[in-house]
Design a protein around this motif. Structure first.
Motif, PDB file in Angstrom:
ATOM      1  N   ASN A 112       0.837  -1.195   0.000  1.00 30.34           N
ATOM      2  CA  ASN A 112       0.000   0.000   0.000  1.00 30.34           C
ATOM      3  C   ASN A 112       0.873   1.247   0.000  1.00 30.34           C
ATOM      4  OD1 ASN A 112      -1.988  -2.098   1.189  1.00 30.34           O
ATOM      5  ND2 ASN A 112      -3.271  -0.313   0.807  1.00 30.34           N
ATOM      6  N   GLN A 113       0.302   2.326  -0.525  1.00 26.27           N
ATOM      7  CA  GLN A 113       1.044   3.576  -0.644  1.00 26.27           C
ATOM      8  C   GLN A 113       1.032   4.378   0.653  1.00 26.27           C
ATOM      9  OE1 GLN A 113      -1.180   4.797  -4.319  1.00 26.27           O
ATOM     10  NE2 GLN A 113       0.865   5.470  -4.973  1.00 26.27           N
ATOM     11  N   LEU A 114       2.143   5.049   0.894  1.00 29.40           N
ATOM     12  CA  LEU A 114       2.246   5.950   2.041  1.00 29.40           C
ATOM     13  C   LEU A 114       1.713   7.331   1.681  1.00 29.40           C
ATOM     14  CD1 LEU A 114       5.824   5.128   3.398  1.00 29.40           C
ATOM     15  CD2 LEU A 114       3.637   4.491   4.438  1.00 29.40           C
ATOM     16  N   GLU A 115       0.857   7.839   2.531  1.00 28.11           N
ATOM     17  CA  GLU A 115       0.395   9.224   2.428  1.00 28.11           C
ATOM     18  C   GLU A 115       1.122  10.018   3.525  1.00 28.11           C
ATOM     19  OE1 GLU A 115      -1.527  10.305   0.061  1.00 28.11           O
ATOM     20  OE2 GLU A 115      -1.906   8.306  -0.785  1.00 28.11           O
ATOM     21  N   ILE A 116       2.104  10.799   3.107  1.00 32.99           N
ATOM     22  CA  ILE A 116       2.976  11.495   4.051  1.00 32.99           C
ATOM     23  C   ILE A 116       2.251  12.700   4.658  1.00 32.99           C
ATOM     24  CG2 ILE A 116       5.193  12.651   4.371  1.00 32.99           C
ATOM     25  CD1 ILE A 116       5.429   9.701   3.576  1.00 32.99           C
ATOM     26  N   LYS A 117       2.313  12.819   5.969  1.00 32.63           N
ATOM     27  CA  LYS A 117       1.692  13.935   6.683  1.00 32.63           C
ATOM     28  C   LYS A 117       2.709  14.958   7.171  1.00 32.63           C
ATOM     29  CE  LYS A 117      -2.221  11.874   6.182  1.00 32.63           C
ATOM     30  NZ  LYS A 117      -3.191  12.383   5.191  1.00 32.63           N
ATOM     31  N   GLN A 118       3.947  14.505   7.388  1.00 33.05           N
ATOM     32  CA  GLN A 118       4.985  15.416   7.887  1.00 33.05           C
ATOM     33  C   GLN A 118       6.270  15.172   7.091  1.00 33.05           C
ATOM     34  OE1 GLN A 118       5.288  16.006  12.175  1.00 33.05           O
ATOM     35  NE2 GLN A 118       3.439  14.784  12.506  1.00 33.05           N
ATOM     36  N   GLU A 119       6.341  15.799   5.917  1.00 34.40           N
ATOM     37  CA  GLU A 119       7.427  15.522   4.985  1.00 34.40           C
ATOM     38  C   GLU A 119       8.804  15.860   5.537  1.00 34.40           C
ATOM     39  OE1 GLU A 119       6.739  17.378   1.247  1.00 34.40           O
ATOM     40  OE2 GLU A 119       4.829  16.334   0.889  1.00 34.40           O
ATOM     41  N   LYS A 120       8.873  16.812   6.462  1.00 37.12           N
ATOM     42  CA  LYS A 120      10.177  17.277   6.951  1.00 37.12           C
ATOM     43  C   LYS A 120      10.704  16.487   8.143  1.00 37.12           C
ATOM     44  CE  LYS A 120       9.606  22.004   5.238  1.00 37.12           C
ATOM     45  NZ  LYS A 120       9.590  23.442   5.576  1.00 37.12           N
ATOM     46  N   HIS A 121       9.936  15.500   8.595  1.00 36.06           N
ATOM     47  CA  HIS A 121      10.429  14.711   9.735  1.00 36.06           C
ATOM     48  C   HIS A 121      11.664  13.919   9.309  1.00 36.06           C
ATOM     49  CE1 HIS A 121      10.589  11.849  13.042  1.00 36.06           C
ATOM     50  NE2 HIS A 121       9.793  12.658  13.703  1.00 36.06           N
ATOM     51  N   PRO A 122      12.722  13.910  10.120  1.00 38.88           N
ATOM     52  CA  PRO A 122      13.965  13.232   9.719  1.00 38.88           C
ATOM     53  C   PRO A 122      13.818  11.739   9.453  1.00 38.88           C
ATOM     54  CG  PRO A 122      14.036  13.918  12.028  1.00 38.88           C
ATOM     55  CD  PRO A 122      12.860  14.590  11.419  1.00 38.88           C
ATOM     56  N   LEU A 123      12.854  11.093  10.081  1.00 40.98           N
ATOM     57  CA  LEU A 123      12.659   9.662   9.836  1.00 40.98           C
ATOM     58  C   LEU A 123      12.206   9.398   8.397  1.00 40.98           C
ATOM     59  CD1 LEU A 123      12.833   6.956  11.376  1.00 40.98           C
ATOM     60  CD2 LEU A 123      10.397   7.206  11.905  1.00 40.98           C
TER      61      LEU A 123
ATOM     62  N   ALA B  97      13.281  11.165   5.710  1.00 46.22           N
ATOM     63  CA  ALA B  97      14.238  11.732   4.759  1.00 46.22           C
ATOM     64  C   ALA B  97      14.400  10.816   3.548  1.00 46.22           C
ATOM     65  CB  ALA B  97      15.590  11.944   5.444  1.00 46.22           C
ATOM     66  N   GLY B  98      14.210  11.372   2.366  1.00 45.01           N
ATOM     67  CA  GLY B  98      14.372  10.599   1.138  1.00 45.01           C
ATOM     68  C   GLY B  98      13.181   9.759   0.752  1.00 45.01           C
ATOM     69  N   VAL B  99      12.095   9.824   1.509  1.00 46.57           N
ATOM     70  CA  VAL B  99      10.887   9.049   1.215  1.00 46.57           C
ATOM     71  C   VAL B  99       9.831   9.990   0.640  1.00 46.57           C
ATOM     72  CG1 VAL B  99       9.043   7.603   2.163  1.00 46.57           C
ATOM     73  CG2 VAL B  99      11.379   7.409   3.055  1.00 46.57           C
ATOM     74  N   SER B 100       9.303   9.643  -0.526  1.00 40.92           N
ATOM     75  CA  SER B 100       8.334  10.494  -1.213  1.00 40.92           C
ATOM     76  C   SER B 100       6.907   9.993  -1.003  1.00 40.92           C
ATOM     77  CB  SER B 100       8.631  10.518  -2.723  1.00 40.92           C
ATOM     78  OG  SER B 100       9.933  10.992  -2.983  1.00 40.92           O
ATOM     79  N   PRO B 101       5.933  10.895  -1.034  1.00 46.32           N
ATOM     80  CA  PRO B 101       4.536  10.474  -0.966  1.00 46.32           C
ATOM     81  C   PRO B 101       4.212   9.488  -2.091  1.00 46.32           C
ATOM     82  CG  PRO B 101       4.702  12.857  -0.713  1.00 46.32           C
ATOM     83  CD  PRO B 101       6.062  12.367  -1.110  1.00 46.32           C
ATOM     84  N   GLY B 102       3.423   8.464  -1.759  1.00 48.41           N
ATOM     85  CA  GLY B 102       3.015   7.493  -2.763  1.00 48.41           C
ATOM     86  C   GLY B 102       3.905   6.273  -2.883  1.00 48.41           C
ATOM     87  N   GLU B 103       5.027   6.243  -2.164  1.00 41.37           N
ATOM     88  CA  GLU B 103       5.868   5.047  -2.206  1.00 41.37           C
ATOM     89  C   GLU B 103       5.154   3.894  -1.499  1.00 41.37           C
ATOM     90  OE1 GLU B 103      10.063   5.356  -1.511  1.00 41.37           O
ATOM     91  OE2 GLU B 103      10.087   7.495  -1.988  1.00 41.37           O
ATOM     92  N   TYR B 104       5.454   2.680  -1.952  1.00 37.26           N
ATOM     93  CA  TYR B 104       4.763   1.495  -1.461  1.00 37.26           C
ATOM     94  C   TYR B 104       5.554   0.787  -0.365  1.00 37.26           C
ATOM     95  CZ  TYR B 104       1.290   1.589  -5.228  1.00 37.26           C
ATOM     96  OH  TYR B 104       0.257   1.937  -6.065  1.00 37.26           O
TER      97      TYR B 104
ATOM     98  N   GLY C 240      11.643   0.701   2.420  1.00 33.68           N
ATOM     99  CA  GLY C 240      11.800   0.204   3.779  1.00 33.68           C
ATOM    100  C   GLY C 240      13.232   0.286   4.269  1.00 33.68           C
ATOM    101  N   ILE C 241      14.172  -0.035   3.375  1.00 35.46           N
ATOM    102  CA  ILE C 241      15.592   0.043   3.738  1.00 35.46           C
ATOM    103  C   ILE C 241      15.982   1.487   4.052  1.00 35.46           C
ATOM    104  CG2 ILE C 241      17.934  -0.214   2.843  1.00 35.46           C
ATOM    105  CD1 ILE C 241      16.676  -2.820   3.744  1.00 35.46           C
ATOM    106  N   ARG C 242      15.446   2.424   3.281  1.00 33.51           N
ATOM    107  CA  ARG C 242      15.736   3.834   3.532  1.00 33.51           C
ATOM    108  C   ARG C 242      15.207   4.263   4.904  1.00 33.51           C
ATOM    109  NH1 ARG C 242      13.235   5.699  -0.606  1.00 33.51           N
ATOM    110  NH2 ARG C 242      14.941   5.159  -1.987  1.00 33.51           N
ATOM    111  N   LEU C 243      14.021   3.803   5.249  1.00 40.21           N
ATOM    112  CA  LEU C 243      13.451   4.140   6.552  1.00 40.21           C
ATOM    113  C   LEU C 243      14.279   3.538   7.688  1.00 40.21           C
ATOM    114  CD1 LEU C 243       9.717   3.627   5.594  1.00 40.21           C
ATOM    115  CD2 LEU C 243      10.693   5.770   6.449  1.00 40.21           C
ATOM    116  N   LEU C 244      14.719   2.300   7.532  1.00 38.09           N
ATOM    117  CA  LEU C 244      15.576   1.684   8.545  1.00 38.09           C
ATOM    118  C   LEU C 244      16.907   2.418   8.649  1.00 38.09           C
ATOM    119  CD1 LEU C 244      15.022  -2.163   8.033  1.00 38.09           C
ATOM    120  CD2 LEU C 244      14.322  -0.784  10.004  1.00 38.09           C
TER     121      LEU C 244
END
Length: 206
Positions: A120-131, A133-140, A190-194
């Motif tokens: 499922n796609q991520l709907e980002i609510k706080q784009e500037k949160h450091p966690l 970083a590098g993750v765009s809205p709509g990524e699965y 997921g790897i980017r988030l980790l």
């Protein structure tokens, strides 16, 4: 060094392999008194909320995780591990959680397929949160769960996903964070988030 909590209900193999691919040192830890040796904690989890809390309480891991979080060091809960961070769950009766974030774990409502399983796609609510970083809205990312978190305060919601209605996907309060999906099974996103969490443990992210 990141500590990966083992309380008998975590998918430790795939998570450990993801950390190895990233090149971040980690140890699987099942002794509460060892937690103070780590710069950050990962709390995985697969199964029922009540069973997980009982397992933690039996070995004193619940209080140890709370003390660790109160020290200001990063904690990340994954899947059931994220749900355990919250106040309570209604899964098979009412159960108290770790209480690090305010909110309740509830069952999916309406005629939706349960468990919620798949990409499922991520709907980002706080784009500037450091966690994020590098993750765009709509990524699965990859979900497997039958219950979801109802957050009490919207400032703790970093991202949700659509499953007929918005479902909490990523949360954070200070250095305590959670991901309802499995980042270790969610490809490059997921790897980017980790990696972002690991950098937070190193003090690179604030």
């Amino acid at each position: 060094m990141i500590g990966v909590i083992d309380y008998g209900m975590g998918n430790l193999f795939s998570l450990s392999k993801a950390l190895e691919r990233l090149g971040y040192p980690y140890e699987v830890v099942a002794e509460p008194e060892q937690l103070n040796t780590y710069s950050g904690l990962l709390v995985p989890g697969v199964g029922a909320f009540g069973d997980a809390m009982r397992n933690m309480q039996d070995i004193g891991m619940d209080l140890a995780i709370v003390r660790f979080a109160e020290s200001g060091r990063p904690v990340l809960g994954i899947c059931l591990g994220m749900q355990l961070l919250f106040s309570e769950s209604e899964e098979h009766g009412l159960h108290k959680g770790l209480g690090l974030l305010p909110g309740r774990v509830i069952r999916f409502q309406g005629e939706r397929k349960v468990p919620h399983m798949g990409w499922n796609q991520l709907e980002i609510k706080q784009e500037k949160h450091p966690l994020l970083a590098g993750v765009s809205p709509g990524e699965y990312v990859y979900f497997v769960h039958s219950y979801h978190v109802q957050v009490e305060r919207k400032e703790h919601l970093l991202a949700d996903t659509d499953y007929g209605y918005p479902v909490t996907a990523i949360v954070a309060k200070g250095q305590v964070a959670g991901m309802q999906f499995h980042p270790e099974k969610s490809g490059a996103t997921g790897i980017r988030l980790l990696q972002n969490f690991a950098k937070q443990c190193e003090g690179v992210l604030s």
